[in-house]
Every structure is written in C-alpha cells, then in structure tokens.
Design an enzyme around this catalytic site. Sequence first.
Site, PDB file in Angstrom:
ATOM      1  N   VAL A 165      32.226  -5.466 -18.106  1.00 18.87           N
ATOM      2  CA  VAL A 165      31.970  -5.154 -16.705  1.00 18.87           C
ATOM      3  C   VAL A 165      32.069  -6.443 -15.891  1.00 18.87           C
ATOM      4  O   VAL A 165      31.400  -7.431 -16.190  1.00 18.87           O
ATOM      5  CB  VAL A 165      30.585  -4.514 -16.516  1.00 18.87           C
ATOM      6  N   LYS A 166      32.911  -6.416 -14.871  1.00 17.10           N
ATOM      7  CA  LYS A 166      33.097  -7.612 -14.043  1.00 17.10           C
ATOM      8  C   LYS A 166      32.243  -7.490 -12.781  1.00 17.10           C
ATOM      9  O   LYS A 166      32.387  -6.536 -12.010  1.00 17.10           O
ATOM     10  CB  LYS A 166      34.566  -7.792 -13.674  1.00 17.10           C
TER      11      LYS A 166
END
Length: 241
Positions: free
Chosen positions: A105-106
């Site tokens: 997850v960025k």
Amino acid sequence: MGPHGVDFGPPTPHINQKRIGTAMKIFLDTADVAEIREYAASGLVDGVTTNPSLAAKTGRDYVESLKEICDIVPGAVSAEVLATDYDGMLKQAAIFTKIAKNIAVKVPLTWDGLKACAALSAQGHMVNVTLCFSPVQAMMAAKAGATFISPFIGRVDDIGEDGLGLIRDIRAIYDNYGFKTQILAASVRHVMHVREAALLGADVATIPTDVFKKLLGHPLTDKGLAAFIADAKKAGVVIKG
C-alpha cells in the site's frame, strides 16, 4: 591528530559499505499491463510501482489492473491510495490488500500517511511511503514501520538540489540505526540515475519502461556483436545440431 593537536579519532568510513547477499531490485514504474508482461518475461523485473495517474493513462480500471499485475510479477506491487485522511487511507488499503499478498500500500509522507503506515505495518501489510524529499522524512517513515521509502531523486534535481545525495544521506541514517526499510529510488529519469543509485546502496530503483529498455544498451556491445557475426560468416562457421 587534527589541527591544534586534537585527536578526532579514526576517519568516518564511507557509507557505501559492501552489502553482502543483496542486489538492487528493479521495479517497473507503470500501470500498463502489456508492458509489464513483456518486460517481466526477461526475468529481470522484481516488482512494480503504480499510481492512479499511471492507471488513468491506460484507460483501465485501477483495481482490475492491479489484479493482473500481481499475477505477473513475483515481488511487491505498489498500489497508491487517493485518500489524504487516515480513515480514508485505511478503507482504500483494505480494498488493495484483498487483491493479493504482494500488494504494498502506497501512502504519502504526511502525518496521516505515517499513522496509516504504522497501522498497516502492524497488520502485517507491506507499505510504501512515497513523496520523500528529505533524510529526516525518511527516518520518520522508517520509525513508522515502512517497508519501502520512495525518495524522488529526479524531482529533487529539478529544484536545483542533489537527488542522489538524498539517497546517500538516507542510506547513512538507515545503516547507522539498523532500519530495515528499503530505499526505493523513484523519479528516475535516465540510466545514470540507476547506476548512481546502485553505487550508493539503494535497495530498489523503480524505473519507467523507456529507461528500463536502455539499461542493456551500449554502442560497443552493438559494434562488437556485429563484428563477431561478420567474422563468423567470413570464416564460414556453422553451428550444426
């Protein structure tokens, strides 16, 4: 001895010490599934970084594209949230993490982003903290449990500062304190960025496909191969099965 007879001790060792058993990973910075499939077939692609802007260029649904990409590459696939608040980031992260185990997850390097990073890391998810422009920001992300930190070397260069120096400084801080967060060199503009990032000890470089295609290129390689083939033909060399 230093000046005036002061002993400053031994010189500080160069920060780029030999990193045994590791090699810089290469990620593709794209959401184009066809491109990823083509270049991943080389066996040289370790992961992918994406964002909604890259996905918009393909005209495809972002989540559906991520599902395909995760099936193609063995390593981390960064999926960027659009939310800027903590609750919104966690809601979008929940969608991403259901796609595949190799989703990272960025999140942005903000207070809410690092809060989300800490929560997601505690749940066992990979997190890529993006939009890093200073060594202190990178230190804070590591303390929040980031799997990857993404310093944007090209954008730092654009404002007249030293993008590669940012990689060097983060490497020194992480090595000083044993942080496990991987340095993911982002905003890569050319082959020289890749070379220097590797020399400075970046763990990963995420590379646009146009730069990736240039990594193997050298005029002397082309010239040497042409000469080799010409000599073989002249000599009448044939490889028989």
